[in-house]
Design a protein around this motif. Sequence first.
Motif, PDB file in Angstrom:
ATOM      1  N   ALA A 102      -4.395   9.633   3.396  1.00  0.00           N
ATOM      2  CA  ALA A 102      -5.491   8.339   3.467  1.00  0.00           C
ATOM      3  C   ALA A 102      -6.292   8.308   2.297  1.00  0.00           C
ATOM      4  CB  ALA A 102      -6.130   8.512   4.758  1.00  0.00           C
TER       5      ALA A 102
ATOM      6  N   GLY B 186      -6.335   5.578  -0.406  1.00  0.00           N
ATOM      7  CA  GLY B 186      -7.568   4.962  -0.644  1.00  0.00           C
ATOM      8  C   GLY B 186      -8.128   4.740  -1.926  1.00  0.00           C
ATOM      9  N   GLU B 187      -7.975   5.935  -2.511  1.00  0.00           N
ATOM     10  CA  GLU B 187      -8.659   6.043  -3.870  1.00  0.00           C
ATOM     11  C   GLU B 187      -7.626   4.957  -4.749  1.00  0.00           C
ATOM     12  OE1 GLU B 187     -10.848   8.163  -5.807  1.00  0.00           O
ATOM     13  OE2 GLU B 187     -11.643   7.719  -3.721  1.00  0.00           O
TER      14      GLU B 187
ATOM     15  N   ASN C 258      -5.890   2.438  -4.080  1.00  0.00           N
ATOM     16  CA  ASN C 258      -6.445   0.969  -3.719  1.00  0.00           C
ATOM     17  C   ASN C 258      -7.577   0.697  -4.461  1.00  0.00           C
ATOM     18  OD1 ASN C 258      -4.340  -0.079  -2.310  1.00  0.00           O
ATOM     19  ND2 ASN C 258      -4.820   1.141  -0.369  1.00  0.00           N
ATOM     20  N   GLU C 259      -8.657   1.540  -4.378  1.00  0.00           N
ATOM     21  CA  GLU C 259      -9.880   1.145  -5.116  1.00  0.00           C
ATOM     22  C   GLU C 259      -9.834   1.086  -6.380  1.00  0.00           C
ATOM     23  OE1 GLU C 259     -13.202   3.847  -3.473  1.00  0.00           O
ATOM     24  OE2 GLU C 259     -14.125   3.321  -5.359  1.00  0.00           O
TER      25      GLU C 259
ATOM     26  N   PRO D 297      -8.851  -3.449   1.465  1.00  0.00           N
ATOM     27  CA  PRO D 297      -7.909  -3.251   2.652  1.00  0.00           C
ATOM     28  C   PRO D 297      -7.430  -4.596   2.980  1.00  0.00           C
ATOM     29  CG  PRO D 297      -9.738  -1.769   3.050  1.00  0.00           C
ATOM     30  CD  PRO D 297     -10.216  -2.724   1.979  1.00  0.00           C
TER      31      PRO D 297
END
Lengths: 623, 351
Positions: free
Chosen positions: A592, A596-597, A599-600, A606
Amino acid sequence: MPEPGLDMADRTNDFAFKIGTVNGTGSASANGLIMQAIFRMGIPCTGKNVFPSNIQGLPTWYEVRVSGDGYSARTPEFDLIVAMNPATYERDIADVRPGGYLLHDSSWPMAKEFLRDDINFLGVPLGEMCVREFKGARVRILMKNIAYAGALAALLSMDLDVIRRMIREKFAAKPKLIGSNYKAIELGYDYAMEHFDCPLPIRLETMDATSDHVLMDGNTAAALGCVFAGATVGAWYPITPSTSLMDGFQRFCERFRKDPETGERNFFIAQAEDELAAAGVVVGAGWAGARAFTPTSGPGISLMSEFIGLAYYAEVPSVFVDVQRVGPSTGMPTRTQQGDIAAVAYASHGDTKHIALFPANPEESFHMAVEAFDLAERFQTPVFLVQDLDIGMNDWMIPKLTWDDNFAPDRGKVLGADELERIKKFYRYMDVDGDGIPYRSLPGVHPKGAYFTRGSGHTSRGTYTEDADEYTEVMDRLRKKIDSAASEVPSPAIEMREGAGMALVTIGSCDGAVREAADILESQGVPVDYMRVRGFPFDPLVREFLDAHELNFVVEQNRDAQLKRLLVTETEVDPARIHSVLDYGGFPLSAAFVAGEVNERLGLTPDDRKLRPAAERPEGAVA
Amino acid sequence: MTYIPKPAVRHPGLGANELGLHMRDYEGTISTLCAGCGHDSVTAAVIQAFYELSIPPHRIAKMSGIGCSAKTPAYFVEQAHGFNGVHGRMPALATGANAANRDLYYIGISGDGDSLSIGLGQFCHAIRRNVNMLYVLENNGVYGLTKGQFSASADIGSRSKRGVPNKSEPIDPVALALTLGATFVARGFSGDKQQLIPLLKAGLMHKGFAFIDVISPCVTFNDHVGSTKSYLYTRHHGHELVPVDFVPIRSEISAPSNNGGRTSITMHDGSMVRFRKVPEDYDPTDRLSAYEHYRSLQNRGEVVTGLLYLDPSGEDMHDDNATTSTPLSEMSHEDLCPGSEQMDALMEEFR
């Protein structure tokens, strides 16, 4: 049903739980029992021991992830927490995911301020029951651990027969203890069955996904590798998290390398006075012709650097196993990190560069340990097997190890008595074959093989020098020799995906989390390619892969992007293609976090998973 | 200067040893140490000891650390492997080499800086492990290569070349070795070859850790008036407590006609150390007695020499480890690898 019963979707064979206890209370055997029972039910699972640098009295946790899909990375989301340590109630209660469960000892009331109304509290009077049923403080504490295992068996739908069989195996030598352990299991089990709606939505269901597998930690696996590779001399100074490697080596040697009649041993273990001496013993033994190794961790590597430089320059085969922990300095000895990548690559002063192998799991720890000895003798140089606490000390599910009896060790270019007798004159550091690797001789074999080994300036003939050309000739050959190892170290593990426009690059124990992150990203519409570096100097394929991707996210567990820096320095790839994803707090990596990283960095929220053209990405997003 | 080869000539008058080898076969390259250096005398004694013992040169392993002393293995037995390692770490290298091949004759040459400062820990632990080796400490009380700093063996009040007195307590390697359990403890003087050669021979044949502290004056930095490690001081204060002869097993034993106080000790291989005169209340096989005698003479300001303590039981680190008699470095892979059947069986225990 006295408990509130918050809804949770069915999560058969896909959940995580952890057990919070006090270290030194014997909970490890109960936790091992739970983990092993799940494994024997054929369900893929991994266990992570989060423990303090302490002998008794501090909080410790055991985390279990159950994944029918075979994901092995740590997940920080807990569906169930068994809170057996009042000192960590507050933290444990806060860590339960909404809708999840907290199992606690209800012999004493729980402080009201800790209560949450979005999770289920499952109170079992474990202490009370054990005081009633068992005698003696120590037994009561131990049986309380077994009793929570019993409660978990009911809640998660564990196979009681499997548990009973394991108890019988475990106490085969002490049958008196079987009855009390059965009793403790029943106490927890019966109470849970009676008072809760068992099983919970997080539950186990027998599978057949583990029959070809074993549960093993990487230190045990690496120790086995040393035994099977034919290592005879092990030197060490005790240090967490590598100690169990030498314990394993000793145990296997006592079993496989000891003459049952005479008691004579085909191995020598030296517990040295410090890591300097441990390294010296390894270098001395390698020089005299034995396969020798030392297991250590970062602080040990710092001390060993002096001998590592000597072994590099004097060209002595030697194997160093670095089970990395959190640095710098003493750091956090019982937490995991990949903080020694830069240190081992160029350990010691002056111009040096070392062969390093990076296993991702205990299976690779075994095979790479064997390979380390071959490479050390083939290239006559120190070789590092670089794993970490997560691999070394946690139980991983890996395919059963196998051994090929046709394996023949590569002892490298060593001249025997007959060959020395035949040649006119022996020069230790002469590049006779033009491959950068000279011939060596062992002491005691033949007078013509004698030479003076030294860490001071020497010529290709092995004599002392302070002459610029003579010195340079040897140093240039050494560079050539080590660079030529690039195509001999394990090649990178690469997985390509349809439509991938970018890549995740990683190393070592990050493997599981990063591959799982790739699945998550793909499900979000962002397919990525994957490369895991397995050896240093870097295989030419590493550069090719990086060049083939405009965007490479290098995921590693240290603050300073050591792998990324090494990639940029050594492959001369365009640094603009490489971006770091770093996690270095001491816990094994989670998928996760990685997803998440990424995506950022891509500027994706999200709610906006599709990759937007660069021009539309928010300011500050990469590429 | 070591690249200048020595002329391959030998004196026709010098005989051959039992192997048919001559003294020349036990020599090394030309020494680059200062003229008159005590270390060169030690080297000469080492050459003679090896020659007289008829040890095959290639069965010797020469170990050293860093410093003037560490250079000397290049100056003897050229046909033996040498390992000039890192400063103060020779004991670890010797331990490892011996672990791998227990059949060689290990000689370690160290200095007072190498053994008593940077390598004090390694020195102590090699003794504790009881590595089967001869450990020679060429002791001159001074750092030569870096030009004259005091070492840890410098006596209180001993003056440097510039006249500055040392004020720190010295570390006495003999007392240390006795305390830590060395199984052979001796002191020699580089200026007394007659005494040193039998000590070296006995030390080489001793099974276990044999330690010889050799007072070896530094002619350049520590041979002046006021120094307690000079030739003159050592000659004036030297006290040969226990002179010995070494009688190898191969030789016929013919007792010299010395009077009284004579003791012979048989070593593990049957060779013998003969103490020529031993004070009445002193037993060289008793550690406490040796320590008391040594300390009492030392307190009188005497530089005690001779073989001070000997444990002839013949145990070493391999006996403690129950290591197989074949050197580990010579074992075949078949002997060492458990094989696939064992692996398959083992895997069932990890389920």
